[in-house]
Design a protein around this motif. Structure first.
Motif, PDB file in Angstrom:
ATOM      1  N   VAL A  27       0.847  -1.183   0.000  1.00 18.73           N
ATOM      2  CA  VAL A  27       0.000   0.000   0.000  1.00 18.73           C
ATOM      3  C   VAL A  27       0.886   1.237   0.000  1.00 18.73           C
ATOM      4  CG1 VAL A  27      -1.990   1.132   1.034  1.00 18.73           C
ATOM      5  CG2 VAL A  27      -1.599  -1.306   1.457  1.00 18.73           C
ATOM      6  N   PRO A  28       0.949   1.983  -1.113  1.00 15.56           N
ATOM      7  CA  PRO A  28       1.767   3.197  -1.158  1.00 15.56           C
ATOM      8  C   PRO A  28       1.217   4.285  -0.239  1.00 15.56           C
ATOM      9  CG  PRO A  28       1.239   2.422  -3.375  1.00 15.56           C
ATOM     10  CD  PRO A  28       0.370   1.659  -2.422  1.00 15.56           C
ATOM     11  N   GLU A  29       2.057   5.187   0.148  1.00 14.04           N
ATOM     12  CA  GLU A  29       1.664   6.284   1.027  1.00 14.04           C
ATOM     13  C   GLU A  29       0.528   7.100   0.417  1.00 14.04           C
ATOM     14  OE1 GLU A  29       3.781  10.029   3.394  1.00 14.04           O
ATOM     15  OE2 GLU A  29       4.919   8.821   1.951  1.00 14.04           O
ATOM     16  N   GLY A  30      -0.511   7.348   1.222  1.00 10.00           N
ATOM     17  CA  GLY A  30      -1.636   8.157   0.783  1.00 10.00           C
ATOM     18  C   GLY A  30      -2.641   7.443  -0.092  1.00 10.00           C
ATOM     19  N   SER A 184      -6.684  13.778   3.483  1.00  4.70           N
ATOM     20  CA  SER A 184      -5.734  14.484   4.340  1.00  4.70           C
ATOM     21  C   SER A 184      -4.381  13.787   4.418  1.00  4.70           C
ATOM     22  CB  SER A 184      -6.315  14.640   5.751  1.00  4.70           C
ATOM     23  OG  SER A 184      -6.486  13.369   6.365  1.00  4.70           O
ATOM     24  N   GLY A 185      -4.210  12.679   3.653  1.00  2.00           N
ATOM     25  CA  GLY A 185      -2.895  12.048   3.545  1.00  2.00           C
ATOM     26  C   GLY A 185      -2.743  10.700   4.204  1.00  2.00           C
ATOM     27  N   ALA A 186      -3.798  10.165   4.799  1.00  2.00           N
ATOM     28  CA  ALA A 186      -3.684   8.865   5.466  1.00  2.00           C
ATOM     29  C   ALA A 186      -3.495   7.742   4.449  1.00  2.00           C
ATOM     30  CB  ALA A 186      -4.927   8.593   6.305  1.00  2.00           C
ATOM     31  N   THR A 187      -2.785   6.716   4.873  1.00  2.00           N
ATOM     32  CA  THR A 187      -2.665   5.479   4.099  1.00  2.00           C
ATOM     33  C   THR A 187      -3.609   4.463   4.721  1.00  2.00           C
ATOM     34  OG1 THR A 187      -0.344   5.937   3.610  1.00  2.00           O
ATOM     35  CG2 THR A 187      -1.092   3.657   3.343  1.00  2.00           C
ATOM     36  N   LEU A 188      -4.377   3.773   3.887  1.00  2.00           N
ATOM     37  CA  LEU A 188      -5.472   2.956   4.422  1.00  2.00           C
ATOM     38  C   LEU A 188      -5.481   1.552   3.841  1.00  2.00           C
ATOM     39  CD1 LEU A 188      -8.175   2.619   5.951  1.00  2.00           C
ATOM     40  CD2 LEU A 188      -9.307   3.681   4.007  1.00  2.00           C
ATOM     41  N   LEU A 189      -5.559   0.568   4.737  1.00  2.00           N
ATOM     42  CA  LEU A 189      -5.865  -0.819   4.373  1.00  2.00           C
ATOM     43  C   LEU A 189      -7.281  -1.077   4.828  1.00  2.00           C
ATOM     44  CD1 LEU A 189      -5.150  -3.663   3.352  1.00  2.00           C
ATOM     45  CD2 LEU A 189      -4.254  -4.160   5.635  1.00  2.00           C
ATOM     46  N   LEU A 190      -8.146  -1.410   3.904  1.00  2.00           N
ATOM     47  CA  LEU A 190      -9.571  -1.589   4.162  1.00  2.00           C
ATOM     48  C   LEU A 190      -9.970  -3.004   3.809  1.00  2.00           C
ATOM     49  CD1 LEU A 190     -12.536  -0.293   4.501  1.00  2.00           C
ATOM     50  CD2 LEU A 190     -12.423   0.014   2.023  1.00  2.00           C
ATOM     51  N   THR A 191     -10.567  -3.730   4.745  1.00  2.00           N
ATOM     52  CA  THR A 191     -11.131  -5.031   4.392  1.00  2.00           C
ATOM     53  C   THR A 191     -12.645  -4.888   4.305  1.00  2.00           C
ATOM     54  OG1 THR A 191     -11.612  -5.998   6.571  1.00  2.00           O
ATOM     55  CG2 THR A 191      -9.326  -6.041   5.832  1.00  2.00           C
ATOM     56  N   THR A 192     -13.235  -5.590   3.383  1.00  2.00           N
ATOM     57  CA  THR A 192     -14.677  -5.459   3.194  1.00  2.00           C
ATOM     58  C   THR A 192     -15.246  -6.667   2.479  1.00  2.00           C
ATOM     59  OG1 THR A 192     -16.425  -4.047   2.255  1.00  2.00           O
ATOM     60  CG2 THR A 192     -14.371  -4.183   1.022  1.00  2.00           C
ATOM     61  N   GLN A 193     -16.522  -6.937   2.744  1.00  2.00           N
ATOM     62  CA  GLN A 193     -17.286  -7.896   1.945  1.00  2.00           C
ATOM     63  C   GLN A 193     -18.100  -7.182   0.878  1.00  2.00           C
ATOM     64  OE1 GLN A 193     -19.391 -11.110   4.169  1.00  2.00           O
ATOM     65  NE2 GLN A 193     -18.809  -9.911   5.960  1.00  2.00           N
TER      66      GLN A 193
END
Length: 335
Positions: A27-30, A184-193
């Protein structure tokens, strides 16, 4: 652009069950990476390995360049984690919950209190901030839980199925909050169904099933793997199903899907979809098939998952989430 989250060859076994069988992520930054899959696919196990709550049996994981096994405390300092269930104390107010998290982060009393008020305002909870959280709706609890993950302003956010169980309005509110955080610059890993959720929020998607990554790409790239547009038909009478099936089979490139009620049929087509639709309508007239609705649509990520796995994304064989039994309250540790 550096990767803020990176995992290579993550593997985890529970007795006879291989929950993860070599997962790779970057996951790249941002940016936002959605980890997509049904219950039991291995999403939560992946999250727990990356956030130091589980030690992988094999493979490596880094957060902001920090090895999560070699330096778990250093990695946790970079992570804001929101689990599948809102981890809030029902007997404390929303304000008191956030202050408690701030004190656990050693922010100091004054800073923890100020940060709590800031986040209550940001998440539209200011009016309810001094009420016990047992009086909050499900959507309010989820927003408070996400606010808790942001108390220390971490550069990396990990959200494990953040909208599960929410109504449509609350889900849209959560999506708006997530977009703001990423903006706003956050890096996010999101899991979802929810395939729609991955489609709307993610820059990149990894589809997993039974502990393996089975596809990787943007939403458009994954949709392109399933071919062209779909003709969708809703019949007035299920007795016309066989005749409609014959007509659609003349243009379908991968068979005709029939809904459980026998009145909804879908066929993927190639070439000029409008020409195929005209042929279908002419065929229906010839066969005296009466329809309530007919139209064209692009393939969805639901179509992608079905094409990749052979089963729908909403459920798994045993209906369990993941094979481990770690209590979700333990996810607070990563704050």
């Amino acid at each position: 652009m550096s990767d803020m989250i990176r995992a290579s060859g993550l593997a985890k076994r529970y007795k006879e069950v291989e929950a993860l069988r070599g997962i790779d992520l970057a996951v790249p930054e941002g940016k936002v990476l959605a980890l997509l899959g049904p219950n039991g696919a291995g999403k939560t196990t992946t999250v727990r390995c990356i956030t130091t709550l589980l030690k992988p049996d094999a493979g490596t994981a880094e957060v902001a360049g920090i090895d999560v096994v070699a330096d778990p405390a250093g990695a946790r300092a970079k992570i804001g984690l929101s689990g599948q269930y809102a981890a809030v104390d029902e007997h404390l107010t929303g304000y008191e919950n956030l202050v408690m998290v701030g004190r656990l982060y050693h922010l100091g009393k004054a800073r923890a209190q100020a940060r709590a008020r800031e986040l209550l305002e940001r998440f539209d909870l200011a009016d309810a901030g001094d009420r016990p959280t047992k009086t909050y709706s499900g959507g309010m609890r989820r927003r408070l839980d996400l606010a808790g993950a942001l108390v220390a302003e971490p550069p990396v956010l990990v959200l494990d199925e953040p909208t599960t169980g929410l109504d449509v309005r609350s889900r849209q509110q959560m999506w708006d909050v997530i977009r703001e955080l990423v903006g706003s610059g956050a890096t996010l890993l999101l899991t979802t169904q929810y395939l729609e959720e991955a489609d709307k929020l993610a820059d990149d998607i990894v589809v997993i099933d039974h502990g393996l990554a089975i596809a990787h790409g943007t939403a458009d790239e994954l949709k392109a793997r399933t071919g062209g547009e779909r003709i969708e038909v809703v019949l007035a009478d299920a007795e016309d199903r066989d005749a409609a099936h014959r007509v659609l089979s003349e243009v379908a490139v991968d068979g005709v899907r029939v809904g459980d009620n026998g009145r909804e049929l879908t066929a993927a087509v190639s070439g000029t979809a409008t020409d195929d639709l005209l042929r279908v309508l002419q065929g229906f007239e010839r066969e005296t098939v009466t329809v309530l609705d007919v139209g064209l649509r692009r393939p969805t990520l639901d179509d992608v998952f079905l094409a990749l796995t052979g089963h729908a994304a909403e459920s798994d064989v045993d209906g369990s989430d993941d094979t481990d039994t770690t209590d979700d309250s333990e996810m607070e540790v990563a704050r």
